[in-house]
Design a protein around this motif. Structure first.
Motif, PDB file in Angstrom:
ATOM      1  N   ALA A 151       0.805  -1.292  -0.278  1.00 24.25           N
ATOM      2  CA  ALA A 151       0.399   0.302   0.313  1.00 24.25           C
ATOM      3  C   ALA A 151       0.904   1.115   0.083  1.00 24.25           C
ATOM      4  O   ALA A 151       2.307   1.114   0.361  1.00 24.25           O
ATOM      5  CB  ALA A 151      -0.880   0.200   1.148  1.00 24.25           C
ATOM      6  N   SER A 152       0.094   2.559  -0.185  1.00 25.10           N
ATOM      7  CA  SER A 152       0.793   3.614  -0.092  1.00 25.10           C
ATOM      8  C   SER A 152       0.000   4.472   1.060  1.00 25.10           C
ATOM      9  O   SER A 152      -1.286   4.519   1.202  1.00 25.10           O
ATOM     10  CB  SER A 152       1.129   4.098  -1.680  1.00 25.10           C
ATOM     11  OG  SER A 152      -0.100   4.988  -2.294  1.00 25.10           O
ATOM     12  N   PRO A 153       0.446   5.701   1.644  1.00 26.18           N
ATOM     13  CA  PRO A 153      -0.031   6.465   1.979  1.00 26.18           C
ATOM     14  C   PRO A 153      -1.500   7.229   0.515  1.00 26.18           C
ATOM     15  O   PRO A 153      -1.980   7.821   1.353  1.00 26.18           O
ATOM     16  CB  PRO A 153       0.784   7.809   2.118  1.00 26.18           C
ATOM     17  CG  PRO A 153       2.375   7.212   2.217  1.00 26.18           C
ATOM     18  CD  PRO A 153       2.201   6.426   1.217  1.00 26.18           C
ATOM     19  N   SER A 154      -1.056   7.285  -0.013  1.00 25.07           N
ATOM     20  CA  SER A 154      -2.117   7.451  -1.321  1.00 25.07           C
ATOM     21  C   SER A 154      -3.764   6.677  -1.435  1.00 25.07           C
ATOM     22  O   SER A 154      -5.060   7.111  -1.346  1.00 25.07           O
ATOM     23  CB  SER A 154      -1.886   8.085  -2.678  1.00 25.07           C
ATOM     24  OG  SER A 154      -0.867   8.591  -2.858  1.00 25.07           O
ATOM     25  N   CYS A 155      -3.021   5.220  -0.534  1.00 26.08           N
ATOM     26  CA  CYS A 155      -4.684   4.374  -1.122  1.00 26.08           C
ATOM     27  C   CYS A 155      -3.905   2.692  -0.346  1.00 26.08           C
ATOM     28  O   CYS A 155      -3.094   2.391  -0.338  1.00 26.08           O
ATOM     29  CB  CYS A 155      -4.439   3.931  -2.765  1.00 26.08           C
ATOM     30  SG  CYS A 155      -6.171   2.584  -2.548  1.00 26.08           S
ATOM     31  N   VAL A 156      -4.989   1.862   0.848  1.00 23.62           N
ATOM     32  CA  VAL A 156      -4.791   1.408   1.138  1.00 23.62           C
ATOM     33  C   VAL A 156      -5.711   0.217   1.193  1.00 23.62           C
ATOM     34  O   VAL A 156      -5.540  -1.182   1.698  1.00 23.62           O
ATOM     35  CB  VAL A 156      -4.526   1.407   2.497  1.00 23.62           C
ATOM     36  CG1 VAL A 156      -3.451   2.336   3.136  1.00 23.62           C
ATOM     37  CG2 VAL A 156      -5.926   1.838   3.002  1.00 23.62           C
ATOM     38  N   ALA A 157      -6.663   0.482  -0.329  1.00 23.48           N
ATOM     39  CA  ALA A 157      -7.211  -0.768  -0.582  1.00 23.48           C
ATOM     40  C   ALA A 157      -6.749  -1.699  -0.683  1.00 23.48           C
ATOM     41  O   ALA A 157      -5.587  -1.813  -1.302  1.00 23.48           O
ATOM     42  CB  ALA A 157      -8.161   0.382  -1.201  1.00 23.48           C
ATOM     43  N   VAL A 158      -7.469  -3.613  -0.520  1.00 21.30           N
ATOM     44  CA  VAL A 158      -6.990  -4.133  -1.370  1.00 21.30           C
ATOM     45  C   VAL A 158      -7.915  -4.553  -2.923  1.00 21.30           C
ATOM     46  O   VAL A 158      -8.824  -4.250  -3.122  1.00 21.30           O
ATOM     47  CB  VAL A 158      -7.215  -5.161  -0.431  1.00 21.30           C
ATOM     48  CG1 VAL A 158      -6.010  -5.633   1.076  1.00 21.30           C
ATOM     49  CG2 VAL A 158      -9.104  -5.344  -0.122  1.00 21.30           C
TER      50      VAL A 158
END
Length: 334
Positions: A151-158
């Protein structure tokens, strides 16, 4: 749902010629209709490709198998060649959805299905995937089902797919047709990590159409797909594992491990695979209590670098145990 134009494509080239930023292809529509109804997706043009001749499952000259992009999940899971030669894929498909959805969902659509993150579907929530630059409400929200790897600080969706996790473990190849012609992309390169551009989920170019997926001829060995979810019936994975082992003379000659439910794309555990090559399997076959150290090391390596959020730290340990248990069971079968 907003108004849109509808066109039924007569052939692949005709569909591709209609490419544009506000165009979407329609196949089984098990995901697209939901997105349009919630106005997460608002295409101006929908191109129906469901009647194109892309539903066959065919043997390839090199001994592999080609899955047409419009082959249904049920069709692929029931195909005797898939069940015998690629059991990990058949099992992933059968655990992926209800029978009704499997009858409609297609290979190509499964590749392109979008995250089920609650903030992605909530038009009032900040979501960089839906609206670039808006922020990510999941970072400080309820993030129990979100990513712990990649993930990244911009998105943590799976990524939600079960099928794609199995395809990643099988080293499948995605075949595409676009205005620039045809090309093929390894499944492990097809889905992008979010970085600073989480709205760019795949390497597809504008208007490119998935036409088929090729499975390689080389058999990876006994395989399985194991999925942990909140309920036994239709539900997305909290953690899943697609794995296979080839054992020769009591030692692992080849291993494949891919994780689902833990990252923005199917997560291939290459370093964990390398640790297993050459490991003896005799002890593992005797049962979990006698499993060799290599299985534990591989399980640890599979989740190396994990960065859990406030509510999903359990996924790291769950993934570790699931990898270890799956490898032990596969070694026993070998």
């Amino acid at each position: 749902m907003r108004e849109f134009a509808y066109v039924r494509a007569a052939d692949v080239s005709g569909a591709v010629r209609l490419a544009g930023p506000q165009m979407r292809y329609l196949a089984g529509a098990t995901n697209l209709f939901d997105l349009m109804r919630e106005e997460v997706e608002t295409p101006e043009l929908v191109v129906d490709i469901s009647r194109l001749p892309l539903s066959a499952v065919e043997d390839l000259p090199d001994g592999g198998l080609r899955l047409g992009a419009l082959a249904s999940n049920s069709q692929v899971a029931a195909d005797d060649r898939v069940r015998r030669r690629y059991p990990v894929l058949a099992r992933a498909l059968l655990k992926g959805a209800s029978p009704q959805l499997r009858n409609r969902a297609t290979v190509g659509g499964n590749l392109l299905q979008r995250t089920r993150c609650r903030y992605f579907y909530d038009l009032h929530a900040a979501c960089n995937k839906r609206a670039p630059g808006a922020g990510c409400a999941a970072l400080d929200g309820f993030n129990r089902t979100h990513a712990v790897l990649g993930a990244s600080p911009s998105c943590v969706a799976v990524h939600p797919s079960d099928m794609c996790v199995a395809l990643a473990a099988l080293d499948a190849t995605v075949n595409l047709t676009g205005q620039d012609g045809e090309r093929s992309v390894p499944i492990t390169d097809f889905h992008r990590l979010p970085g600073e551009t989480p709205h760019m989920e795949t390497v597809l170019r504008e208007g490119e159409l998935v036409t088929s997926v090729d499975l390689p001829p080389e058999q990876p060995g006994p395989g399985d797909y194991v999925k942990v979810r909140d309920r036994a019936s239709y539900a997305f994975a909290l953690v899943s594992v697609a794995a296979s082992l080839r054992v020769e003379n009591g030692r692992i000659a080849r291993a494949r491990i891919a994780l689902g439910g833990v990252a923005p794309r199917p997560w291939r555990a290459y370093a964990a695979e390398e640790l297993l090559v050459g490991a003896a399997t005799g002890e593992a076959a005797a049962g979990e209590a006698a499993a060799g150290e290599a299985f534990g090391r591989a399980a640890e390596e599979a989740v190396a670098g994990a960065a859990p959020l406030e509510h999903n730290a359990f996924k790291v340990e769950l993934a570790r145990r699931l990898v270890r248990r799956t490898l032990i069971e596969l070694a026993g079968r070998s």
